[in-house]
Design an enzyme around this catalytic site. Structure first.
Site, short mmCIF file in Angstrom:
data_model
loop_
_atom_site.label_atom_id
_atom_site.label_comp_id
_atom_site.label_asym_id
_atom_site.label_seq_id
_atom_site.Cartn_x
_atom_site.Cartn_y
_atom_site.Cartn_z
N GLY A 243 66.87 3.63 40.83
CA GLY A 243 65.50 3.24 41.14
C GLY A 243 65.06 1.98 40.42
O GLY A 243 65.73 1.46 39.52
N HIS A 244 63.89 1.50 40.82
CA HIS A 244 63.37 0.22 40.31
C HIS A 244 63.08 0.26 38.82
O HIS A 244 62.71 1.28 38.26
CB HIS A 244 62.13 -0.23 41.09
CG HIS A 244 60.99 0.75 41.06
ND1 HIS A 244 59.87 0.60 41.82
CD2 HIS A 244 60.79 1.89 40.35
CE1 HIS A 244 59.04 1.58 41.59
NE2 HIS A 244 59.58 2.37 40.70
#
Length: 342
Positions: A243-244
């Site tokens: 994820g970011h």
């Protein structure tokens, strides 16, 4: 299976390459490599201590072993501290990947201001966007798409149908396997006044350090404001989601189907077993090993081996598994006790 060598090698030559000690004849010729159970008298194999009880059944011509088991080898032995590591280094030496010729396919589309080193190879149907920089000896296989401002360091190999979004930075000597998606928008949404999801723009990018390996069909999201960082020497198996704004430390190993949420920090030299899940904003220190299928929802502050969901130290998790297997028996005993008290 056995894999034939391009030319026969002496046992001594193999030993010299891994600084091993020959037990037996150094002049014996080896013509193939194989696993211990199928190796013949002309083949090289390796045996780790856990498999030493199978040495007597093997027909391997030479076996990489630790000193304690050299006398059990059927023919010849090469004594090394870590047989599996020595075997891997010999395979790298004996089966080098042929160098790809440089050049750009006639069907590739290259932006006028993109800089592609003359020694690089760009395959058919590739698209390289404005401002991209492709380093020396880079190989970009068919169907890859590089957005604007992507940079790829020298010696990296990008396999078929990889997508690198705008601004992604790939270090030197990286390998990105087929279908990897690097730098897509992170999964960021917030509810508005009407209870509809409002997308949060993802303005960062993804930066991969040197010698990173990304498996097939992995996805790594770009950061919302800062960048998603993958440290030097990180190795990802297939179908990993990162994820970011996640930061993964150097030389961490991530096995298949791991899911890592946004804004996670993972230290260096960690191992995440297959299908492990890590919740958002979790911090994991250096030198942590997670058993397959683990669920991590809180910080891990001490190095060690952990497992389970929720996560526990591995010995505690194993005890919990044993207790779980006895639940039916305990339930029957409790019901029996209850009946005696009625």
């Amino acid at each position: 299976m056995m894999k034939a060598l391009d030319q026969a090698m002496t046992v001594q030559a193999l030993a010299d390459h891994v600084s091993g000690i020959v037990v037996g004849s150094g002049n014996a010729l080896i013509q193939a490599v194989a696993s211990l159970d199928v190796a013949t008298e002309e083949a090289l194999a390796f045996c780790e201590p856990a498999k030493q009880n199978t040495l007597g059944d093997s027909k391997a011509g030479v076996v990489l072993v630790t000193d304690a088991f050299a006398s059990q080898c059927p023919h010849h032995a090469i004594v090394v501290p870590q047989p599996r590591l020595a075997f891997a280094r010999l395979l790298q030496w004996l089966f080098k990947t042929p160098a790809r010729c440089s050049g750009i396919s006639s069907t590739a589309i290259i932006a006028p201001d993109a800089q592609v080193d003359p020694t690089a190879f760009v395959g058919p149907a590739c698209i390289i966007g404005a401002g991209c920089q492709v380093g020396a000896d880079v190989v970009i296989e068919a169907g890859c798409v590089l957005g604007e401002g992507v940079s790829i360091g020298a010696g990296s190999h990008i396999f078929e149908h990889v997508r690198l979004y705008d601004g992604v930075q790939v270090g030197h000597h990286c390998i990105l396997h087929a279908g990897a998606i690097i730098g897509k928008a992170g999964f960021g949404f917030v509810l508005d006044e009407t209870q509809r999801w409002c997308e949060v723009p993802q303005l960062g990018t993804v930066r991969l350090g040197d010698h990173v390996v990304i498996g097939a069909n992995c996805t790594i999201d770009r950061g919302a404001l800062g960048d998603t960082l993958i440290g030097e020497g990180v190795k990802c198996d297939n179908q990993v989601q990162i994820g970011h704004n996640t930061n993964i430390g150097a030389h961490t190993l991530i096995c298949g189907c791991v899911g890592i949420s946004g804004s996670v920090t993972i230290g260096s030299h960690c191992v995440l077993g297959g299908k492990t899940g890590v919740a958002d904003h979790v911090n994991i220190t250096d030198h942590v090993m997670l058993a397959g299928g683990s669920g991590v929802a809180q910080d891990i502050e001490k190095p060690g081996v952990y497992g389970g969901n929720p996560i526990q130290p591995i010995t505690q998790w194993k005890r919990s598994c044993l207790h779980l297997a006895k639940l039916d028996e305990w339930a029957r005993r409790i019901r029996a006790l209850e009946r005696t008290c009625e």
